[in-house]
Design a protein around this motif. Sequence first.
Motif, PDB file in Angstrom:
ATOM      1  N   VAL A 175      16.168 -12.951  19.075  1.00 38.19           N
ATOM      2  CA  VAL A 175      15.154 -13.985  18.940  1.00 38.19           C
ATOM      3  C   VAL A 175      15.672 -15.271  19.576  1.00 38.19           C
ATOM      4  CG1 VAL A 175      13.802 -15.376  17.339  1.00 38.19           C
ATOM      5  CG2 VAL A 175      14.240 -12.966  16.841  1.00 38.19           C
ATOM      6  N   ASN A 176      14.972 -15.767  20.580  1.00 39.89           N
ATOM      7  CA  ASN A 176      15.309 -17.013  21.265  1.00 39.89           C
ATOM      8  C   ASN A 176      14.181 -18.000  21.023  1.00 39.89           C
ATOM      9  OD1 ASN A 176      17.824 -16.298  22.656  1.00 39.89           O
ATOM     10  ND2 ASN A 176      16.536 -14.804  23.689  1.00 39.89           N
ATOM     11  N   LEU A 177      14.448 -18.991  20.172  1.00 41.30           N
ATOM     12  CA  LEU A 177      13.425 -19.940  19.763  1.00 41.30           C
ATOM     13  C   LEU A 177      13.114 -20.945  20.868  1.00 41.30           C
ATOM     14  CD1 LEU A 177      14.778 -20.652  16.180  1.00 41.30           C
ATOM     15  CD2 LEU A 177      12.882 -19.155  16.807  1.00 41.30           C
ATOM     16  N   ILE A 213      19.977 -20.023  24.179  1.00 45.11           N
ATOM     17  CA  ILE A 213      19.397 -18.739  24.581  1.00 45.11           C
ATOM     18  C   ILE A 213      20.507 -17.699  24.693  1.00 45.11           C
ATOM     19  CG2 ILE A 213      18.201 -17.517  26.447  1.00 45.11           C
ATOM     20  CD1 ILE A 213      16.837 -20.188  27.102  1.00 45.11           C
ATOM     21  N   ARG A 214      20.271 -16.535  24.092  1.00 42.69           N
ATOM     22  CA  ARG A 214      21.149 -15.377  24.231  1.00 42.69           C
ATOM     23  C   ARG A 214      20.275 -14.224  24.704  1.00 42.69           C
ATOM     24  NH1 ARG A 214      22.384 -14.267  18.551  1.00 42.69           N
ATOM     25  NH2 ARG A 214      20.288 -15.034  18.416  1.00 42.69           N
ATOM     26  N   ASN A 215      20.642 -13.629  25.826  1.00 43.50           N
ATOM     27  CA  ASN A 215      19.799 -12.584  26.384  1.00 43.50           C
ATOM     28  C   ASN A 215      20.659 -11.519  27.049  1.00 43.50           C
ATOM     29  OD1 ASN A 215      17.202 -11.510  27.038  1.00 43.50           O
ATOM     30  ND2 ASN A 215      17.579 -12.110  29.149  1.00 43.50           N
ATOM     31  N   VAL A 216      20.262 -10.264  26.883  1.00 41.13           N
ATOM     32  CA  VAL A 216      20.931  -9.137  27.530  1.00 41.13           C
ATOM     33  C   VAL A 216      19.856  -8.311  28.229  1.00 41.13           C
ATOM     34  CG1 VAL A 216      22.319  -7.059  27.202  1.00 41.13           C
ATOM     35  CG2 VAL A 216      22.743  -9.074  25.769  1.00 41.13           C
ATOM     36  N   THR A 265      14.512 -47.444  20.203  1.00 41.44           N
ATOM     37  CA  THR A 265      15.970 -47.602  20.259  1.00 41.44           C
ATOM     38  C   THR A 265      16.714 -46.281  20.426  1.00 41.44           C
ATOM     39  OG1 THR A 265      16.136 -47.478  17.845  1.00 41.44           O
ATOM     40  CG2 THR A 265      15.907 -49.676  18.841  1.00 41.44           C
ATOM     41  N   SER A 266      16.022 -45.167  20.331  1.00 42.01           N
ATOM     42  CA  SER A 266      16.728 -43.887  20.483  1.00 42.01           C
ATOM     43  C   SER A 266      17.035 -43.632  21.955  1.00 42.01           C
ATOM     44  CB  SER A 266      15.906 -42.723  19.906  1.00 42.01           C
ATOM     45  OG  SER A 266      14.725 -42.526  20.638  1.00 42.01           O
ATOM     46  N   GLY A 267      18.096 -42.905  22.194  1.00 41.67           N
ATOM     47  CA  GLY A 267      18.488 -42.587  23.559  1.00 41.67           C
ATOM     48  C   GLY A 267      17.662 -41.458  24.141  1.00 41.67           C
ATOM     49  N   ARG A 268      17.806 -41.283  25.417  1.00 42.17           N
ATOM     50  CA  ARG A 268      17.127 -40.196  26.127  1.00 42.17           C
ATOM     51  C   ARG A 268      17.938 -38.918  25.946  1.00 42.17           C
ATOM     52  NH1 ARG A 268      17.929 -38.332  31.323  1.00 42.17           N
ATOM     53  NH2 ARG A 268      16.145 -37.273  32.224  1.00 42.17           N
ATOM     54  N   ASN A 269      17.274 -37.814  25.633  1.00 49.88           N
ATOM     55  CA  ASN A 269      17.905 -36.489  25.500  1.00 49.88           C
ATOM     56  C   ASN A 269      19.052 -36.478  24.499  1.00 49.88           C
ATOM     57  OD1 ASN A 269      16.148 -35.440  27.392  1.00 49.88           O
ATOM     58  ND2 ASN A 269      17.522 -35.806  29.090  1.00 49.88           N
ATOM     59  N   ILE A 270      18.850 -37.063  23.319  1.00 47.51           N
ATOM     60  CA  ILE A 270      19.933 -37.118  22.333  1.00 47.51           C
ATOM     61  C   ILE A 270      20.020 -35.865  21.474  1.00 47.51           C
ATOM     62  CG2 ILE A 270      19.948 -39.633  22.235  1.00 47.51           C
ATOM     63  CD1 ILE A 270      18.430 -39.427  19.569  1.00 47.51           C
ATOM     64  N   LEU A 271      19.023 -35.006  21.521  1.00 53.67           N
ATOM     65  CA  LEU A 271      19.037 -33.758  20.753  1.00 53.67           C
ATOM     66  C   LEU A 271      18.949 -32.567  21.699  1.00 53.67           C
ATOM     67  CD1 LEU A 271      16.616 -34.731  17.855  1.00 53.67           C
ATOM     68  CD2 LEU A 271      19.098 -34.540  17.744  1.00 53.67           C
ATOM     69  N   ASP A 272      19.422 -31.418  21.226  1.00 53.05           N
ATOM     70  CA  ASP A 272      19.365 -30.184  22.012  1.00 53.05           C
ATOM     71  C   ASP A 272      18.472 -29.165  21.327  1.00 53.05           C
ATOM     72  OD1 ASP A 272      21.151 -31.038  24.004  1.00 53.05           O
ATOM     73  OD2 ASP A 272      22.865 -30.503  22.758  1.00 53.05           O
ATOM     74  N   ALA A 273      17.677 -28.463  22.119  1.00 55.78           N
ATOM     75  CA  ALA A 273      16.848 -27.368  21.623  1.00 55.78           C
ATOM     76  C   ALA A 273      17.744 -26.160  21.328  1.00 55.78           C
ATOM     77  CB  ALA A 273      15.796 -27.017  22.671  1.00 55.78           C
ATOM     78  N   PRO A 274      17.224 -25.142  20.670  1.00 59.97           N
ATOM     79  CA  PRO A 274      18.027 -23.937  20.415  1.00 59.97           C
ATOM     80  C   PRO A 274      18.500 -23.286  21.720  1.00 59.97           C
ATOM     81  CG  PRO A 274      16.035 -23.911  19.091  1.00 59.97           C
ATOM     82  CD  PRO A 274      15.907 -25.062  20.040  1.00 59.97           C
ATOM     83  N   ARG A 318      23.190 -19.430  27.095  1.00 57.40           N
ATOM     84  CA  ARG A 318      22.966 -20.820  27.517  1.00 57.40           C
ATOM     85  C   ARG A 318      22.791 -21.708  26.302  1.00 57.40           C
ATOM     86  NH1 ARG A 318      17.976 -19.945  31.177  1.00 57.40           N
ATOM     87  NH2 ARG A 318      18.310 -17.754  30.946  1.00 57.40           N
ATOM     88  N   SER A 319      23.344 -22.907  26.408  1.00 58.99           N
ATOM     89  CA  SER A 319      23.107 -23.879  25.353  1.00 58.99           C
ATOM     90  C   SER A 319      21.677 -24.384  25.485  1.00 58.99           C
ATOM     91  CB  SER A 319      24.103 -25.032  25.448  1.00 58.99           C
ATOM     92  OG  SER A 319      23.935 -25.703  26.671  1.00 58.99           O
ATOM     93  N   GLY A 320      21.184 -25.017  24.437  1.00 63.29           N
ATOM     94  CA  GLY A 320      19.813 -25.507  24.450  1.00 63.29           C
ATOM     95  C   GLY A 320      19.631 -26.693  25.383  1.00 63.29           C
ATOM     96  N   ALA A 321      18.452 -26.813  25.932  1.00 64.37           N
ATOM     97  CA  ALA A 321      18.123 -27.932  26.820  1.00 64.37           C
ATOM     98  C   ALA A 321      17.957 -29.208  25.995  1.00 64.37           C
ATOM     99  CB  ALA A 321      16.832 -27.631  27.580  1.00 64.37           C
ATOM    100  N   PRO A 322      18.406 -30.326  26.527  1.00 68.37           N
ATOM    101  CA  PRO A 322      18.229 -31.579  25.792  1.00 68.37           C
ATOM    102  C   PRO A 322      16.767 -32.025  25.780  1.00 68.37           C
ATOM    103  CG  PRO A 322      19.228 -31.992  27.919  1.00 68.37           C
ATOM    104  CD  PRO A 322      19.122 -30.509  27.783  1.00 68.37           C
TER     105      PRO A 322
END
Length: 142
Positions: free
Chosen positions: A108-110, A76-79, A65-74, A5-9
């Motif tokens: 490691v999933n930060l 997730i890779r899980n097995v 002035t910054s937008g909402r959810n403009i950055l993404d958190a790390p 999964r990509s990181g959550a904004p």
Amino acid sequence: IVALRSGAPFTVTAGTDRNLDGSSNDRANLMGNPRLDPNRPRSEVTAKWFDPAAFAVPSLGQDGTSGRNILDAPGIRNVDLAIFRDFPIREAIRLQFRGEFTNALNLVNLNAPTSSLNSQAVGTIRGARAMRQTQLGLRLTF
């Protein structure tokens, strides 16, 4: 089970009520490019996920002035893995050995970084998700 999964904004906030609306999650002012390369050594990534110098606290009575959810958190890779084996004991009796592993590869999933400008830890990642967990069991079916 493989989960990628990509990181959550997330939104960088001022951490205080700057626009005087009674809410302390006001957005910060965007002053530059906050994105940093995520493919750096882990010690650098956890020390600074994004560039906090690219943000500033808005003036009192103003919206950021910054937008909402403009950055993404790390991301997730899980097995997760489960292994089962049945052993016949008699005609109608079976013993099953079970092994279940969450985060089997111990990746490691930060967690998300601190995103409040009033925190001394802004931009840092202070933790990670659960490491490998193993559960072994026996099941008798008759």
